[in-house]
Design a protein around this motif. Sequence first.
Motif, PDB file in Angstrom:
ATOM      1  N   LEU A 165       0.859  -1.183   0.000  1.00  0.00           N
ATOM      2  CA  LEU A 165       0.000   0.000   0.000  1.00  0.00           C
ATOM      3  C   LEU A 165       0.896   1.234   0.000  1.00  0.00           C
ATOM      4  O   LEU A 165       1.724   1.399   0.894  1.00  0.00           O
ATOM      5  N   SER A 177      -3.125   4.776  -2.922  1.00  0.00           N
ATOM      6  CA  SER A 177      -4.155   5.658  -2.377  1.00  0.00           C
ATOM      7  C   SER A 177      -3.938   7.084  -2.874  1.00  0.00           C
ATOM      8  O   SER A 177      -2.808   7.508  -3.122  1.00  0.00           O
ATOM      9  N   THR A 207      -3.707   0.619  -9.155  1.00  0.00           N
ATOM     10  CA  THR A 207      -4.110  -0.363  -8.156  1.00  0.00           C
ATOM     11  C   THR A 207      -4.603  -1.637  -8.833  1.00  0.00           C
ATOM     12  O   THR A 207      -5.492  -1.596  -9.685  1.00  0.00           O
ATOM     13  N   THR A 216      -1.697  -1.413  -4.025  1.00  0.00           N
ATOM     14  CA  THR A 216      -2.780  -0.456  -3.779  1.00  0.00           C
ATOM     15  C   THR A 216      -2.181   0.929  -3.676  1.00  0.00           C
ATOM     16  O   THR A 216      -1.263   1.157  -2.887  1.00  0.00           O
TER      17      THR A 216
END
Length: 124
Positions: free
Chosen positions: A11, A123, A91, A121
């Motif tokens: 992430l 963000s 992603t 992922t």
Amino acid sequence: QVQLVESGGGLVQAGDSLRLSCAASGGTFSSYGMGWFRQAPGKEREFVAAIARVGSSTYYRDSVKGRFTISRDNAKKTVYLQMNSLKPEDTAVYYCAADEGGWGTSRIYQYDYWGQGTHVTVSS
């Protein structure tokens, strides 16, 4: 039989970098074309990048050109995907694949072996 194991996912925030690795065992790694594909939730698996056996020619989908770099280390039997300036649309689950034909191609059906994937992922 070739086994491929991806690693390096995670992430991150938009603009960050990640380096994915794909380690191969079995087979003759140096003779394979290698590719990276990705699959976002609810979407089909799509080509990201590939590297040929001979001359290490590389190929990229347009949306990652200039941001992603594929490379290989035949001594380590590993292919890498350096991903810079990541965007939320990157992603996906990222898969590496081996092409016995050695070309390194965007055609998913030409790949003979696949890894289990690593999650990326990004963000916003």
